[in-house]
Design a protein around this motif. Structure first.
Motif: not given
Length: 386
Positions: A163-184
Motif C-alpha cells: 500500500v503506497p500510503l504506508t510508505h508515505m505515512l512513514l516518510a511523513m512521520s519521520g519528517v514531522v517528528v524530527t522537525n518538531l524535536l529540533i525546531a526549538k
C-alpha cells in the motif's frame, strides 16, 4: 566545506538545513508513486501535466501572501508550520480517488510548498545576517540530499510496501517528528531582516538582470521537469520494469547535485561564476545526450551528469545577481530566484503536453535544447563582460 561543518556541528544551523532536506524527502518519495497514481486514475501524460501544474498554481498563489503570514506568526513558527502541514497534506494525492481530487490536493500541497520554501530560505538568510556566517549554499545541498534520501531509500524499500500510503505515512512521520524535536533552535526567530529582503521584487530589474533571469528560468525549469518525469522516462522509454530501478535516475541526479553544491564554492573561487555556469551547462548537455541513448546504464549515468552540471549553476546565478551594478544583493537574488522558481513550476506540465504530442523522448530533447540555450546565453554574457 566550512559551511557544511558549521551545519553539522551546531543545531542552530542544522535545524533549518534539515527543513530543506525534509521538503525534498517528501517530494522524492512522492516522485516514486507518480506512475502508480497515473495508472490508478487512468490518466495520460497531458492530464498528469495539468495536475502537476495545479501544484505550481498553488505555489504561485502563496507567493504574494507568504510574507504576510510570516509577519503575522513569525519566521521560525512559519517554517515549522509549513513543513509540518506540507508533509501531512502530501498524503492526499496518493489516496485521491478521482482526477479532480488529485488536482485539488496537489494545489493545496503547492500552497504549503511555497510557504515552506519562502520561510526556510528567509530563515537561513536571517541566521546568516545575525551570526555573520555563510550556510545558504550548503543548506541547498541538504535540499538535494533530501531527494537522495526520499527517492534513494524509497527505491530500495518500495517493493516491501503493498500500500503506497504506508510508505508515505512513514516518510511523513519521520519528517514531522524530527522537525518538531529540533525546531526549538529557530522557533522564536521573528525575521525582520529577511522579511525586508523578501519584499524587494520589482519588474524594473528585468532589464539589467535579463540574461541571468533567462538562464535561471531554463535551468530551474529543467530541474523541475527531471524531478517529476525521470522515473516515467525510465519506465516508458527505457522500458525499465523494476520499481526500484526506475527510481535510480532521480537518485543519481539528486546525489551528484548534492555533492556539487557542497564543493561548488571552492570551484567557483578558482574559475569564476560565468565559467562555472558554462561548464555546468556543457556537463548537463552531455548528460542529456546520454539519457537520450535510452540505454539503462547510460541513462542513469546521464541523470547523474545532469545533476552535477546543474548543481553549480543556480548558486552562481545568485552570486552574479547579488553583484549586479546598481542593484542591491537582496533585489538581484530575489528577482532571479523568483523567475527561476516559475520555470521550476511550469516545466513539469509543459513536458506532459510535449509527451502527449509525441513521446517523453521529445520532452527530454526539449530539455537538451533549453540547456544549450542557457549555455549560449551565458557565453553572450561572458563576451559582453570582457
Amino acid at each position: 566545506m566550512n559551511s557544511l561543518h558549521l551545519i553539522l556541528s551546531n543545531l542552530r544551523y542544522f535545524a533549518p538545513a534539515w527543513v530543506f532536506a525534509s521538503l525534498n524527502i517528501m517530494v522524492g518519495t512522492w516522485v516514486l508513486y507518480i506512475p502508480y497514481v497515473k495508472d490508478k486514475l487512468s490518466i495520460d501524460d497531458s492530464q498528469l501535466g495539468i495536475a502537476l501544474l495545479c501544484f505550481g498554481m498553488g505555489t504561485l498563489t502563496m507567493i504574494p501572501i507568504s510574507s504576510k503570514i510570516i509577519s503575522l506568526i513569525g519566521l521560525g513558527k512559519t517554517t515549522l508550520f509549513g513543513i509540518t502541514l506540507f508533509s501531512v497534506l502530501f498524503l492526499a494525492p496518493i489516496v485521491a480517488s478521482s482526477y479532480v481530487l488529485l488536482c485539488i490536493t496537489l494545489y493545496l500541497v503547492g500552497l504549503m510548498a511555497c510557504l515552506t520554501d519562502v520561510a526556510m530560505n528567509a530563515l537561513v538568510s536571517e541566521i546568516e545576517q545575525e551570526d555573520r556566517v555563510h550556510i545558504m549554499s550548503a543548506s541547498h545541498g541538504f535540499f538535494s540530499l533530501g531527494g537522495v534520501l526520499g527517492a534513494g531509500i524509497g527505491s530500495v524499500v518500495i517493493t516491501y510496501f503493498e500500500v503506497p500510503l504506508t510508505h508515505m505515512l512513514l516518510a511523513m512521520s519521520g519528517v514531522v517528528v524530527t522537525n518538531l524535536l529540533i525546531a526549538k533552535s529557530y522557533l522564536n526567530i521573528k525575521g525582520k531582516k529577511a522579511e525586508r529582503a523578501a519584499n524587494s521584487f520589482n519588474l524594473k530589474l528585468l532589464r539589467p538582470l535579463l540574461g541571468l533571469t533567462i538562464i535561471a528560468f531554463l535551468i530551474m525549469g529543467s530541474e523541475g521537469a527531471i524531478e517529476h518525469w525521470s522515473k516515467l522516462y525510465l519506465q516508458d522509454v527505457v522500458n525499465v520494469l523494476s520499481e526500484s530501478t526506475a527510481g535510480l535516475g532521480f537518485v543519481a541526479f539528486s546525489a551528484t547535485m548534492t555533492l556539487g553544491r557542497f564543493f561548488g564554492d571552492a570551484v567557483s573561487k578558482r574559475f569564476g561564476p560565468l565559467a562555472i555556469i558554462i561548464g555546468g551547462c556543457l556537463i548537463s548537455v552531455a548528460g542529456f545526450l546520454a539519457v537520450l541513448t535510452t540505454g539503462l546504464v547510460a541513462s542513469i549515468f546521464g541523470f547523474g551528469l545532469i545533476g552535477l552540471g546543474f548543481s553549480v549553476i543556480i548558486p552562481e546565478l545568485f552570486r552574479l545577481a547579488g553583484k549586479t551594478e546598481g542593484i542591491s544583493a537582496a533585489e538581484g537574488i530575489s528577482f532571479v530566484a523568483g523567475f527561476g522558481y516559475v520555470g521550476f513550476l511550469v516545466s513539469p506540465a509543459f513536458l506532459g503536453f510535449l509527451s502527449d504530442i509525441g513521446t517523453l523522448t521529445l520532452s527530454f530533447t526539449a530539455l537538451l535544447i533549453t540547456t544549450s540555450v542557457a549555455m549560449l546565453t551565458t557565453l553572450f554574457l561572458k563576451r559582453r563582460s570582457v
